[in-house]
Design a protein around this motif. Structure first.
Motif, mmCIF file in Angstrom:
data_model
loop_
_atom_site.group_PDB
_atom_site.id
_atom_site.type_symbol
_atom_site.label_atom_id
_atom_site.label_comp_id
_atom_site.label_asym_id
_atom_site.label_seq_id
_atom_site.Cartn_x
_atom_site.Cartn_y
_atom_site.Cartn_z
ATOM 1 N N GLY A 84 0.794 -1.216 0.000
ATOM 2 C CA GLY A 84 0.000 0.000 0.000
ATOM 3 C C GLY A 84 0.830 1.270 0.000
ATOM 4 N N VAL A 85 2.157 1.139 0.066
ATOM 5 C CA VAL A 85 3.028 2.314 0.073
ATOM 6 C C VAL A 85 2.959 3.053 -1.259
ATOM 7 C CG1 VAL A 85 5.450 3.057 0.157
ATOM 8 C CG2 VAL A 85 4.562 1.499 1.881
ATOM 9 N N ALA A 86 2.831 2.330 -2.366
ATOM 10 C CA ALA A 86 2.762 2.975 -3.684
ATOM 11 C C ALA A 86 1.603 3.961 -3.749
ATOM 12 C CB ALA A 86 2.618 1.925 -4.773
ATOM 13 N N GLU A 87 0.469 3.589 -3.209
ATOM 14 C CA GLU A 87 -0.699 4.472 -3.198
ATOM 15 C C GLU A 87 -0.486 5.676 -2.288
ATOM 16 O OE1 GLU A 87 -5.523 4.158 -2.264
ATOM 17 O OE2 GLU A 87 -4.206 2.425 -1.986
ATOM 18 N N LEU A 88 0.284 5.478 -1.229
ATOM 19 C CA LEU A 88 0.508 6.526 -0.237
ATOM 20 C C LEU A 88 1.533 7.562 -0.705
ATOM 21 C CD1 LEU A 88 -0.338 7.247 2.701
ATOM 22 C CD2 LEU A 88 1.618 5.875 3.474
ATOM 23 N N LEU A 89 2.504 7.144 -1.514
ATOM 24 C CA LEU A 89 3.640 7.993 -1.872
ATOM 25 C C LEU A 89 3.257 9.387 -2.382
ATOM 26 C CD1 LEU A 89 6.168 5.506 -3.525
ATOM 27 C CD2 LEU A 89 6.505 6.800 -1.409
ATOM 28 N N PRO A 90 2.316 9.523 -3.316
ATOM 29 C CA PRO A 90 2.024 10.861 -3.862
ATOM 30 C C PRO A 90 1.451 11.827 -2.834
ATOM 31 C CG PRO A 90 1.183 9.139 -5.305
ATOM 32 C CD PRO A 90 1.560 8.476 -4.026
ATOM 33 N N THR A 91 0.988 11.313 -1.693
ATOM 34 C CA THR A 91 0.368 12.171 -0.682
ATOM 35 C C THR A 91 1.363 12.626 0.383
ATOM 36 O OG1 THR A 91 -0.244 10.384 0.874
ATOM 37 C CG2 THR A 91 -1.726 10.803 -0.992
ATOM 38 N N LEU A 92 2.594 12.124 0.342
ATOM 39 C CA LEU A 92 3.539 12.365 1.422
ATOM 40 C C LEU A 92 4.279 13.683 1.253
ATOM 41 C CD1 LEU A 92 5.139 8.807 1.751
ATOM 42 C CD2 LEU A 92 3.239 9.775 3.072
ATOM 43 N N ARG A 93 4.674 14.267 2.382
ATOM 44 C CA ARG A 93 5.532 15.460 2.357
ATOM 45 C C ARG A 93 7.001 15.077 2.349
ATOM 46 N NH1 ARG A 93 7.884 16.712 7.208
ATOM 47 N NH2 ARG A 93 7.172 15.563 9.056
ATOM 48 N N ALA A 94 7.311 13.825 2.635
ATOM 49 C CA ALA A 94 8.698 13.372 2.742
ATOM 50 C C ALA A 94 9.426 13.476 1.403
ATOM 51 C CB ALA A 94 8.750 11.921 3.232
ATOM 52 N N VAL A 95 10.716 13.760 1.476
ATOM 53 C CA VAL A 95 11.574 13.671 0.302
ATOM 54 C C VAL A 95 11.918 12.201 0.085
ATOM 55 C CG1 VAL A 95 13.796 14.314 -0.702
ATOM 56 C CG2 VAL A 95 12.525 15.964 0.685
ATOM 57 N N TYR A 96 11.753 11.728 -1.122
ATOM 58 C CA TYR A 96 12.058 10.348 -1.481
ATOM 59 C C TYR A 96 13.458 10.312 -2.082
ATOM 60 C CZ TYR A 96 11.629 5.799 -3.862
ATOM 61 O OH TYR A 96 11.823 4.511 -4.301
ATOM 62 N N VAL A 97 14.370 9.573 -1.440
ATOM 63 C CA VAL A 97 15.737 9.436 -1.939
ATOM 64 C C VAL A 97 15.955 7.979 -2.329
ATOM 65 C CG1 VAL A 97 18.177 9.802 -1.480
ATOM 66 C CG2 VAL A 97 16.484 11.275 -0.385
ATOM 67 N N GLY A 98 16.111 7.731 -3.606
ATOM 68 C CA GLY A 98 16.320 6.377 -4.085
ATOM 69 C C GLY A 98 17.767 6.151 -4.478
ATOM 70 N N MET A 99 18.196 4.907 -4.362
ATOM 71 C CA MET A 99 19.515 4.508 -4.835
ATOM 72 C C MET A 99 19.353 3.319 -5.776
ATOM 73 S SD MET A 99 22.959 3.476 -2.682
ATOM 74 C CE MET A 99 22.110 2.279 -1.639
ATOM 75 N N SER A 100 19.829 3.437 -6.996
ATOM 76 C CA SER A 100 19.803 2.347 -7.967
ATOM 77 C C SER A 100 18.370 1.830 -8.145
ATOM 78 C CB SER A 100 20.768 1.244 -7.538
ATOM 79 O OG SER A 100 20.964 0.300 -8.561
ATOM 80 N N ALA A 101 18.075 0.611 -7.712
ATOM 81 C CA ALA A 101 16.715 0.073 -7.848
ATOM 82 C C ALA A 101 15.689 0.949 -7.154
ATOM 83 C CB ALA A 101 16.650 -1.343 -7.293
ATOM 84 N N GLY A 102 16.091 1.588 -6.058
ATOM 85 C CA GLY A 102 15.202 2.494 -5.357
ATOM 86 C C GLY A 102 14.830 3.705 -6.184
ATOM 87 N N SER A 103 15.657 4.045 -7.161
ATOM 88 C CA SER A 103 15.346 5.101 -8.117
ATOM 89 C C SER A 103 14.572 4.542 -9.310
ATOM 90 C CB SER A 103 16.637 5.764 -8.612
ATOM 91 O OG SER A 103 17.332 6.384 -7.556
ATOM 92 N N MET A 104 15.011 3.405 -9.812
ATOM 93 C CA MET A 104 14.391 2.813 -10.994
ATOM 94 C C MET A 104 12.922 2.475 -10.783
ATOM 95 S SD MET A 104 17.579 0.304 -11.941
ATOM 96 C CE MET A 104 16.907 -0.358 -13.467
ATOM 97 N N VAL A 105 12.540 2.159 -9.549
ATOM 98 C CA VAL A 105 11.162 1.774 -9.271
ATOM 99 C C VAL A 105 10.187 2.928 -9.529
ATOM 100 C CG1 VAL A 105 11.088 2.418 -6.819
ATOM 101 C CG2 VAL A 105 9.750 0.462 -7.630
ATOM 102 N N MET A 106 10.674 4.159 -9.551
ATOM 103 C CA MET A 106 9.796 5.305 -9.776
ATOM 104 C C MET A 106 9.514 5.540 -11.255
ATOM 105 S SD MET A 106 9.336 6.026 -6.670
ATOM 106 C CE MET A 106 8.489 7.596 -6.615
ATOM 107 N N THR A 107 10.161 4.793 -12.127
ATOM 108 C CA THR A 107 10.064 5.005 -13.575
ATOM 109 C C THR A 107 8.940 4.170 -14.195
ATOM 110 O OG1 THR A 107 11.612 3.235 -14.195
ATOM 111 C CG2 THR A 107 12.557 5.363 -13.562
#
Length: 220
Positions: free
Chosen positions: A115-138
Motif C-alpha cells: 500500500g506504500v505505492a498508493e501513499l507515496l504521492p500524498t507524502l511530504r517526505a523527500v524520497y531518496v532512491g539509490m539504484s533500484a530504489g530510483s528505478m522503481v519510480m520510472t
C-alpha cells in the motif's frame, strides 16, 4: 512529490546540497525511514549482511549515515500483515524516505502489495532512491535489469516519472554497464531515459526534472 533519484547514493557535495535544499529543515533535525526491501530480491545483495549494512549505515554508499536526527526501518514485506493504523502515521510523519538498491521489480511488487505505492504521492517526505530504489519510480526498467520476475511477467514500475534510468554507468565492478550498453537499452525502451553514473542524481520536484552531477550522464 520531491524525488532525488541517485545511482549510488548521496555520493558527492552537489548531490548532498541538492538533498539539503529539498528538505525543509537541516538533516540533523530530520527523521528518516529507510526501506531495504529491494535488497532481498537481488542475489548479490541480500538478505543477510548487506541489508544490515544499509540499515545500520555501515555501507559505502551514503544514505542512512548522513547525520539524520533518527532513522527507522520500514520493511515493506511486513506491512500487509500489520494494521495500517500502526504504520501509515509513521510514514506520513517522516521527513525523508531512504530507499536502497537491489531488485527494482521486487521493490515495485512490495510497494504495491504493502500500500506504500498508493501513499507515496500524498507524502511530504523527500524520497531518496539509490539504484533500484530510483528505478522503481520510472515507467519501466528494461529487460536488461529484470532479475526477480513479478507475477505479471512485465518490466513495468510505478511510473511516477516519465523517464527510465540506467544506473551505475562505467562502474568498475559492473563491466557490462557501459554507455554503449545504455544506448542499446534506451533504444529498446522507446521512451525518454537517462544513463547516469554514481556521481549523478536526478532531482524531480512536482514533475520538474534537473540533473545533478559531478560525473557523467546522458539523456536519450
Amino acid at each position: 512529490m520531491k524525488l532525488l533519484l541517485t545511482s549510488g547514493g548521496v555520493n558527492n557535495k552537489s548531490i548532498h546540497e541538492a538533498l539539503v535544499n529539498m528538505l525543509d529543515k537541516p538533516i540533523a533535525e530530520c527523521n528518516a525511514l529507510c526501506i531495504p526491501t529491494a535488497m532481498y530480491g537481488h542475489p548479490w545483495v541480500g538478505p543477510g549482511v548487506k541489508a544490515w549494512e544499509f540499515i545500520s549505515g555501515r555501507e559505502e554508499n551514503p544514505m542512512v549515515n548522513l547525520g539524520w536526527k533518527s532513522v527507522g526501518v520500514l520493511e515493506l514485506t511486513a506491512l500487509p500483515s500489520i494494521d495500517k493504523e500502526r504504520w501509515v502515521p509513521l510514514v506520513q510523519e517522516a521527513d525523508v524516505l531512504l530507499v536502497s538498491g537491489g531488485d527494482a521489480l521486487y521493490l515495485y511488487h512490495w510497494m504495491q502489495q504493502s500500500g506504500v505505492a498508493e501513499l507515496l504521492p500524498t507524502l511530504r517526505a523527500v524520497y531518496v532512491g539509490m539504484s533500484a530504489g530510483s528505478m522503481v519510480m520510472t515507467p519501466k526498467i528494461g529487460e536488461e535489469f529484470v532479475g526477480w520476475t513479478p507475477p505479471t511477467g512485465e518490466d513495468k514500475a510505478l511510473g511516477f516519472v516519465n523517464f527510465s534510468i540506467f544506473p551505475h554507468v562505467d562502474h568498475e565492478m559492473l563491466p557490462d554497464n557501459t554507455m554503449a550498453a545504455a544506448e542499446q537499452w534506451a533504444a529498446a525502451l522507446q521512451g525518454p531515459a537517462y544513463a547516469i553514473n554514481d556521481d549523478t542524481a536526478i532531482k524531480v520536484i512536482d514533475g520538474e526534472v534537473e540533473v545533478i552531477s559531478e560525473g557523467h550522464w546522458k539523456q536519450f
